[in-house]
Structures are given as structure tokens and as C-alpha cells.
Design a protein around this motif. Structure first.
Motif, PDB file in Angstrom:
ATOM      1  N   ASP A  26       0.813  -1.213   0.000  1.00  0.00           N
ATOM      2  CA  ASP A  26       0.000   0.000   0.000  1.00  0.00           C
ATOM      3  C   ASP A  26       0.847   1.264   0.000  1.00  0.00           C
ATOM      4  O   ASP A  26       1.982   1.270   0.454  1.00  0.00           O
ATOM      5  N   ASP A  27       0.254   2.314  -0.490  1.00  0.00           N
ATOM      6  CA  ASP A  27       0.840   3.636  -0.505  1.00  0.00           C
ATOM      7  C   ASP A  27       0.516   4.284   0.850  1.00  0.00           C
ATOM      8  O   ASP A  27      -0.465   4.996   0.974  1.00  0.00           O
ATOM      9  N   LEU A  28       1.347   3.997   1.837  1.00  0.00           N
ATOM     10  CA  LEU A  28       1.005   4.362   3.218  1.00  0.00           C
ATOM     11  C   LEU A  28       1.378   5.802   3.566  1.00  0.00           C
ATOM     12  O   LEU A  28       2.277   6.382   2.960  1.00  0.00           O
ATOM     13  N   PRO A  29       0.680   6.375   4.567  1.00  0.00           N
ATOM     14  CA  PRO A  29       0.998   7.743   5.014  1.00  0.00           C
ATOM     15  C   PRO A  29       2.443   7.838   5.510  1.00  0.00           C
ATOM     16  O   PRO A  29       2.986   6.871   6.055  1.00  0.00           O
ATOM     17  N   ALA A  30       3.045   9.018   5.345  1.00  0.00           N
ATOM     18  CA  ALA A  30       4.455   9.230   5.669  1.00  0.00           C
ATOM     19  C   ALA A  30       4.786   8.903   7.126  1.00  0.00           C
ATOM     20  O   ALA A  30       5.764   8.208   7.404  1.00  0.00           O
ATOM     21  N   ASP A  31       3.977   9.393   8.061  1.00  0.00           N
ATOM     22  CA  ASP A  31       4.283   9.178   9.476  1.00  0.00           C
ATOM     23  C   ASP A  31       4.119   7.707   9.871  1.00  0.00           C
ATOM     24  O   ASP A  31       4.845   7.210  10.729  1.00  0.00           O
ATOM     25  N   PHE A  32       3.170   7.023   9.231  1.00  0.00           N
ATOM     26  CA  PHE A  32       2.988   5.597   9.521  1.00  0.00           C
ATOM     27  C   PHE A  32       4.192   4.797   9.006  1.00  0.00           C
ATOM     28  O   PHE A  32       4.691   3.896   9.682  1.00  0.00           O
TER      29      PHE A  32
ATOM     30  N   GLN B  39      -2.444  16.090  12.545  1.00  0.00           N
ATOM     31  CA  GLN B  39      -1.347  17.053  12.587  1.00  0.00           C
ATOM     32  C   GLN B  39      -1.845  18.489  12.755  1.00  0.00           C
ATOM     33  O   GLN B  39      -1.038  19.416  12.826  1.00  0.00           O
ATOM     34  N   GLN B  50      -5.627  12.431   3.427  1.00  0.00           N
ATOM     35  CA  GLN B  50      -4.183  12.485   3.219  1.00  0.00           C
ATOM     36  C   GLN B  50      -3.836  13.552   2.189  1.00  0.00           C
ATOM     37  O   GLN B  50      -4.465  13.646   1.146  1.00  0.00           O
ATOM     38  N   CYS B  53       1.554  15.441   0.161  1.00  0.00           N
ATOM     39  CA  CYS B  53       2.825  15.176   0.853  1.00  0.00           C
ATOM     40  C   CYS B  53       2.669  14.039   1.860  1.00  0.00           C
ATOM     41  O   CYS B  53       3.572  13.780   2.654  1.00  0.00           O
ATOM     42  N   ARG B  54       1.541  13.341   1.808  1.00  0.00           N
ATOM     43  CA  ARG B  54       1.256  12.141   2.608  1.00  0.00           C
ATOM     44  C   ARG B  54       1.124  12.392   4.107  1.00  0.00           C
ATOM     45  O   ARG B  54       1.377  11.497   4.908  1.00  0.00           O
ATOM     46  N   HIS B  55       0.723  13.609   4.484  1.00  0.00           N
ATOM     47  CA  HIS B  55       0.417  13.864   5.897  1.00  0.00           C
ATOM     48  C   HIS B  55      -1.081  13.710   6.117  1.00  0.00           C
ATOM     49  O   HIS B  55      -1.872  13.849   5.188  1.00  0.00           O
ATOM     50  N   LYS B  86      -6.978  13.072  -0.370  1.00  0.00           N
ATOM     51  CA  LYS B  86      -7.574  11.776  -0.716  1.00  0.00           C
ATOM     52  C   LYS B  86      -7.668  10.890   0.523  1.00  0.00           C
ATOM     53  O   LYS B  86      -7.128  11.224   1.581  1.00  0.00           O
ATOM     54  N   ALA B  89      -4.677   4.938   2.685  1.00  0.00           N
ATOM     55  CA  ALA B  89      -4.731   3.520   2.301  1.00  0.00           C
ATOM     56  C   ALA B  89      -5.635   2.737   3.255  1.00  0.00           C
ATOM     57  O   ALA B  89      -5.630   2.985   4.463  1.00  0.00           O
ATOM     58  N   PHE B  92      -4.080   1.227   6.295  1.00  0.00           N
ATOM     59  CA  PHE B  92      -3.868   2.157   7.400  1.00  0.00           C
ATOM     60  C   PHE B  92      -5.159   2.402   8.169  1.00  0.00           C
ATOM     61  O   PHE B  92      -5.169   2.408   9.409  1.00  0.00           O
TER      62      PHE B  92
END
Ligand SMILES: [Zn+2]
Ligand SMILES: [Zn+2]
Ligand SMILES: [Zn+2]
Ligand SMILES: [Zn+2]
Ligand SMILES: [Zn+2]
Ligand SMILES: [Zn+2]
Ligand SMILES: [Zn+2]
Ligand SMILES: [Zn+2]
Lengths: 151, 151
Positions: A26-32, B39, B50, B53-55, B86, B89, B92
């Protein structure tokens, strides 16, 4: 930076033992993503331990790092004695172990839980060894049996 | 800092709607805790979205934040248009929803999955309302029935 990364890799030497985060399906969130990777080697956490400042590392990585670079946390630089390392919360380990990794083997691509991934890859290896043995056996037979080349 | 936190809280006004990270039953790693909290408001993520920048943020928080402070990411300051938000995942979201929260009600303390927590708390509320109604009914009967005070 890149120089430090190379330097750390020469200490941990874990490239062949640990799993890459690129296996994550998966394209997971950065912090995860940061939460499930080692703050020393950047691989998926392998046998993780938690520092008093609550940062996570592979057990092997933090031991080698401390021996080489001193008893401080690689993530936040706070003092970090290896005697104070403890196991992360079970709830977190359950999350880590249940992550879905995608088998990179051509023709497979199966989604496999992280805690079953080594066994899955070993299966491919054994399959390949069996095939090689069979091929080798065929090769030997080729020498003994008359071959009908047609025509 | 604290000033910005107060300022943000005056924008999001989510104190009564969102769940506090202090409800988590486990002593979780720092980066994992960061991964499951908003955040903007620091509560447990509520209907998360999300950024490019995936935050991650609660949907309500990033909409209010953007309207008040502009279209940039509150975590890393990169441009962040609300049209580009969006859903995180599914893997997550499954982790987030299955987190164990401890019911803070005295005498309960049950561990409840995050996605069942509101229903659990509503149960306590209904129980309390029933008790209050019963107590009130008893009170009314007290006025009509002869009370044997003994002696
Ligand atoms: Zn590694
Ligand atoms: Zn490592
Ligand atoms: Zn640290
Ligand atoms: Zn496979
Ligand atoms: Zn909130
Ligand atoms: Zn929020
Ligand atoms: Zn960002
Ligand atoms: Zn309860």
C-alpha cells in the motif's frame, strides 16, 4: 544525509537480512511509514526494541550503532543505554506483523503477512531447488536415453 | 508552540467531537502515535484525509485550517489544495479503526475498538438516562404511596 546513511549501512550490514519498505503493498501515510521502519537502517523493523525516548530500531541495529557511535538515540540524540531498551507495546507489534507485503517474485505477487513472509519466500526457494533437481535429473536421463530427434 | 496550538484549537473547535490520544490503552511508540493523530488538532484522527505530501488530518480540521490559514500543509508547509486531499490507504484505516481505547467511565475501563467506541459510550449514556428516569419514577411514587417508616 547520504554520507551518514552509507556509514550506518557499513555498521549494520543488514541489507540481506532485513526487508525493504518497498515490499509494502500500500501507498502508506508518511508518518505511519516512519513508525514501522528502523530509525537506523530504514528497513522494515526486524525484532524491534524501543528506547526510553520511545523511538524504535531493529535490535541488531541499535546494538551495533551504540557500540560504534555511542549510547545515544539515532533518532533524537537523547541518551540511550542499551540496558534500557524494551519491547514495544503488543498492540504495535500486532500492527507491524500483520502488514501486507507483496511477494516480488515474478509470476507470484501474492500479498503475504509480514510474519509469514520468510516462510513464503522459503517456499519459492525450495520449489526452485526441486525444479533444478528435476531438470538435472532430466539432463542425466538425456545422456542415457536414445533421443528421437524426429525427421 | 503553545500559542499556535491554542490558535489552531480556536479554528478547529473539535474538543467535544474528537477522541483524545490519552484514551489509548497502550504505551505506544512515539512515531506510531504521531501517525494516528491529526497534525492539526492532535486528537486521534477522525475521518482522516491524506495530503499530496502524505500527511494526515481530520477532514474537518484541514478544511477549517485551509480556509483560515491558507492552502499549505500544517505538518510540512508544502502546498496543499483541499481538492487534492484523498483517503488514506485501507490498510492504514484498518489499523486506525482497530486501535484499543480504554473507556474512561468509572467502574467500566473496558477496552473497546476505536470504531465501536462511540456506540459503547452511547450505551453508558442511555443506561444513565434509564437510571435517572427510574429514580424520578420512584420519586413520584414516593408522593402517592403511604410510606411505612417503621417503628
Ligand atoms: Zn536493516
Ligand atoms: Zn534496522
Ligand atoms: Zn530518541
Ligand atoms: Zn511469492
Ligand atoms: Zn480534533
Ligand atoms: Zn484534527
Ligand atoms: Zn505535509
Ligand atoms: Zn465503558
Amino acid at each position: 544525509g547520504a554520507q551518514r546513511a552509507l556509514w550506518v549501512k557499513n555498521i549494520t550490514l543488514c541489507q540481506k537480512d532485513h526487508l525493504s519498505a518497498t515490499l509494502l503493498s500500500d501507498d502508506l501515510p508518511a508518518d505511519f511509514l516512519r513508525a514501522i521502519t528502523c530509525q537506523v537502517c530504514d528497513h522494515l523493523l526486524s525484532d524491534p526494541v524501543q528506547s526510553p525516548c520511545r523511538h524504535l530500531f531493529c535490535r541488531g541495529c541499535i546494538l551495533k550503532y551504540s557500540r560504534a557511535l555511542g549510547a545515544h538515540c539515532p533518532a533524537c540524540s537523547l541518551p540511550c543505554d542499551v540496558a534500557e531498551l524494551k519491547s514495544p507495546a503488543k498492540a504495535f507489534l500486532a500492527v507491524l506483523h500483520s502488514l501486507a507485503l507483496q511477494c516480488p517474485r515474478e509470476g507470484c505477487g501474492e500479498l503475504v503477512r509480514m510474519d509469514a513472509f520468510r516462510a513464503h519466500c522459503l517456499g519459492h526457494l525450495q520449489q526452485r531447488q526441486t525444479q533444478m533437481r528435476d531438470n538435472h535429473a532430466d539432463g542425466e536421463l538425456d545422456g542415457y536415453l536414445p533421443v528421437n530427434k524426429g525427421g
